[in-house]
Design an enzyme around this catalytic site. Sequence first.
Site, PDB file in Angstrom:
ATOM      1  N   ARG A 198       3.763   7.494   2.474  1.00  0.00           N
ATOM      2  CA  ARG A 198       4.606   6.447   1.859  1.00  0.00           C
ATOM      3  C   ARG A 198       3.715   5.611   0.944  1.00  0.00           C
ATOM      4  NH1 ARG A 198       7.168   6.466   7.148  1.00  0.00           N
ATOM      5  NH2 ARG A 198       9.436   6.529   6.909  1.00  0.00           N
ATOM      6  N   HIS A 245      10.669  -1.007   8.802  1.00  0.00           N
ATOM      7  CA  HIS A 245       9.298  -0.618   8.501  1.00  0.00           C
ATOM      8  C   HIS A 245       8.257  -1.203   9.441  1.00  0.00           C
ATOM      9  CE1 HIS A 245      11.306   1.256   5.176  1.00  0.00           C
ATOM     10  NE2 HIS A 245      10.352   2.144   5.326  1.00  0.00           N
ATOM     11  N   GLU A 292      18.072  12.269   1.122  1.00  0.00           N
ATOM     12  CA  GLU A 292      18.417  11.116   1.956  1.00  0.00           C
ATOM     13  C   GLU A 292      19.728  10.469   1.512  1.00  0.00           C
ATOM     14  OE1 GLU A 292      15.002   8.442   1.941  1.00  0.00           O
ATOM     15  OE2 GLU A 292      14.511   8.990  -0.102  1.00  0.00           O
ATOM     16  N   CYS A 337      11.144  14.300   7.218  1.00  0.00           N
ATOM     17  CA  CYS A 337      10.148  13.255   7.428  1.00  0.00           C
ATOM     18  C   CYS A 337      10.784  11.972   7.938  1.00  0.00           C
ATOM     19  CB  CYS A 337       9.354  13.004   6.153  1.00  0.00           C
ATOM     20  SG  CYS A 337      10.388  12.551   4.758  1.00  0.00           S
ATOM     21  N   ASN A 358      16.189   8.734   8.024  1.00  0.00           N
ATOM     22  CA  ASN A 358      16.317   7.278   8.232  1.00  0.00           C
ATOM     23  C   ASN A 358      17.376   6.735   7.292  1.00  0.00           C
ATOM     24  OD1 ASN A 358      14.113   7.763   9.795  1.00  0.00           O
ATOM     25  ND2 ASN A 358      12.633   6.819   8.414  1.00  0.00           N
ATOM     26  N   ASP A 359      17.312   7.175   6.044  1.00  0.00           N
ATOM     27  CA  ASP A 359      18.320   6.740   5.089  1.00  0.00           C
ATOM     28  C   ASP A 359      19.574   7.606   5.145  1.00  0.00           C
ATOM     29  OD1 ASP A 359      17.357   4.407   3.776  1.00  0.00           O
ATOM     30  OD2 ASP A 359      15.825   5.623   2.810  1.00  0.00           O
ATOM     31  N   ARG A 384       4.744  11.014  -1.559  1.00  0.00           N
ATOM     32  CA  ARG A 384       6.012  10.555  -2.128  1.00  0.00           C
ATOM     33  C   ARG A 384       5.743   9.467  -3.162  1.00  0.00           C
ATOM     34  NH1 ARG A 384      10.316   7.803   1.794  1.00  0.00           N
ATOM     35  NH2 ARG A 384       8.919   6.030   1.698  1.00  0.00           N
ATOM     36  N   ARG A 424      20.490   0.452   8.438  1.00  0.00           N
ATOM     37  CA  ARG A 424      19.471   0.800   9.426  1.00  0.00           C
ATOM     38  C   ARG A 424      18.742  -0.425   9.980  1.00  0.00           C
ATOM     39  NH1 ARG A 424      15.106   3.969   5.456  1.00  0.00           N
ATOM     40  NH2 ARG A 424      13.439   3.379   6.869  1.00  0.00           N
TER      41      ARG A 424
HETATM   42  C1  PEP Z   1      13.785   8.276   5.314  1.00  0.00           C
HETATM   43  O1  PEP Z   1      14.636   7.633   4.690  1.00  0.00           O
HETATM   44  O2  PEP Z   1      14.058   9.027   6.262  1.00  0.00           O
HETATM   45  C2  PEP Z   1      12.361   8.172   4.954  1.00  0.00           C
HETATM   46  C3  PEP Z   1      11.466   8.955   5.503  1.00  0.00           C
HETATM   47  O3  PEP Z   1      12.014   7.202   4.055  1.00  0.00           O
HETATM   48  P1  PEP Z   1      11.809   5.662   4.417  1.00  0.00           P
HETATM   49  O4  PEP Z   1      11.860   5.522   5.918  1.00  0.00           O
HETATM   50  O5  PEP Z   1      10.497   5.260   3.852  1.00  0.00           O
HETATM   51  O6  PEP Z   1      12.980   5.050   3.722  1.00  0.00           O
HETATM   52 MG    MG Z   2      14.116   6.690   2.863  1.00  0.00          MG
END
Ligand code: PEP
Ligand code: MG
Length: 580
Positions: A304, A197, A439, A510, A462-463, A340, A473
């Site tokens: 977010r 993050h 995800e 996203c 991302n997840d 979200r 990650r």
């Molecule tokens: C993701 O997991 O791709 C996502 C957009 O959520 P975050 O990065 O906040 O986990």
């Molecule tokens: Mg995520």
Amino acid sequence: MREAGVTMSQKITGVKASAGIAIGKAFLLTTPDLQINTVAIEEPANEIQRFQEALARAKNDLEGIVLRVEQEMGTDHADIFKAHLLVLEDPELVDTVKDKITSEKINAESALNDVAQGFIGLFEQMDNEYMRERAADIRDVTKRVLSYLLGVPFAGLGELTEEVIIVADDLTPSDTAQLDRRYVKGFVTDIGGRTSHSAIMARSLEIPAVVGTQGITREVQQATLIILDGHEGIAIIDPSEEEIADYRRKQADYEAQKAELAKLVNDKTVTLDNHHVELAANIGSPEDVAGAIANGAEGVGLFRTEFLYMGRNDFPTEEEQYLAYKHVLEHMGDRPVVIRTLDIGGDKHLSYLALPEEMNPFLGHRAIRLCLDNQELFRTQLRALLRASVHGNLKIMFPMIATLEEFRQAKAILEEEKKSLVNRGIVVSDQYEVGMMIEIPAAALMADQFAREVDFFSIGTNDLIQYTMAADRMNEKVAYLYQPYHPAVLRLLHNVIKAGHAQNKWVGMCGEMAGDPIAIPILLGMGLDEFSMSAGSILPARQQLSRLSAEDAAKQMDTILQMSTSVQVEAFVKEWLERV
Ligand code: PEP
Ligand code: MG
């Protein structure tokens, strides 16, 4: 090897977290050495006077920080410093220190340190997370006052008065929430990956960042000159004159390129063959909307909301949240805004919400799981969203959905809150959509079932990538497995997009992959409808898409989906891009 009189620069490699080039002095974010010795004194009055002066200087600092943070980042972000001001003014602490100076005839720093340690110990043992957090406030404030008493500079993020590059082991989401864009020209950290993050925040602040260098804090001294290259993921410590000149040129080229891209800001995103896709921005706070618009966002594809809950001492109220959502919706006009619901857990924590330690936090009690278990928390947010729905084009999205039951339960709670608001005479729009993030691989595989019940999907790569490849990650050691172009990941994405379209539902993405120039042609070929990314990636993506043909991209899919490795896919796309 160093020659006499010649200093050699040192190049450190890390993960490219946010584009851009910065050249500046290092600001090493470490704890100053506050060595306290107890000294017997003759005149307690003089010590009390010194103590009061140090308190006044600390108070002055903090008031300045509160004002600045409020102006630049909104009132919520200033709450931490307001709590520090309260500690400074707390008679329990201040009077106890004065009494100790008088009764024991000892120096102010020693008296303050003893008293503060006593309070910290007491609070830290309490069961209550809120009280434990107070211990952290007292520790911070004590450091600030002690640094004045000892004449040692205090190194805090709120203290910056000149342009710097932050060098830190890690920056927590709440550290990044305090970054002052006027002074912080970039940051480089020991740990983290592209989708941690701090990296995501750097992109939304549009400052260059390199993370996961595995040890830059050991190599850099305070105020050493550094070049930070966020395009290549490198930091050069103590650069030579030639290197500085070279990077100044690169910096100028990058600025010129940005100026060229800025011409596309009001354009629609269309491919060579006139196919329209929507380019949206990911945001973390209502203040980010301005940056999204300035970068030509056609919507917000992910707000977010957990960042609204961070950097403060208590949950945001329904009213505070309503105002934040209203701000975003109104500023985006009729453009879509996907908000979200709270996604806390994993690497995102709230200081005031005690979450038990978990063996595998990314597989644990997070996001929708936590909200369904803490319904008051969830319902407050849903009411705020429903009330805000009349102010724009709202799409409510649930994170980390694994099963249909979870989606149904979340939607049912939303419906209940809607009914009860309407019964109270509060107007709620009937135009908002309700969708989910994909995800978790289970949801990606079952997308055909979900597609019947949702209004839209947004793929959180991302997840999704970390769960598909079983590669954390945040962990640099397994970063080699974190492969967005792996055919396993691509097949899941393709499945989700096809399943959404079969039910006439729009499908967005996203995760960070949506703004990646190698992934964009593939996603276009799969028919992705909406690409949501860091604001700074929107214009480059618009330019890239204008040079691609959707029809041609679609024709490449059979070949790509039959490939066996990520390397093969990447090489194929690079070659394809050279041809266009
Ligand atoms: C993701 O997991 O791709 C996502 C957009 O959520 P975050 O990065 O906040 O986990
Ligand atoms: Mg995520």
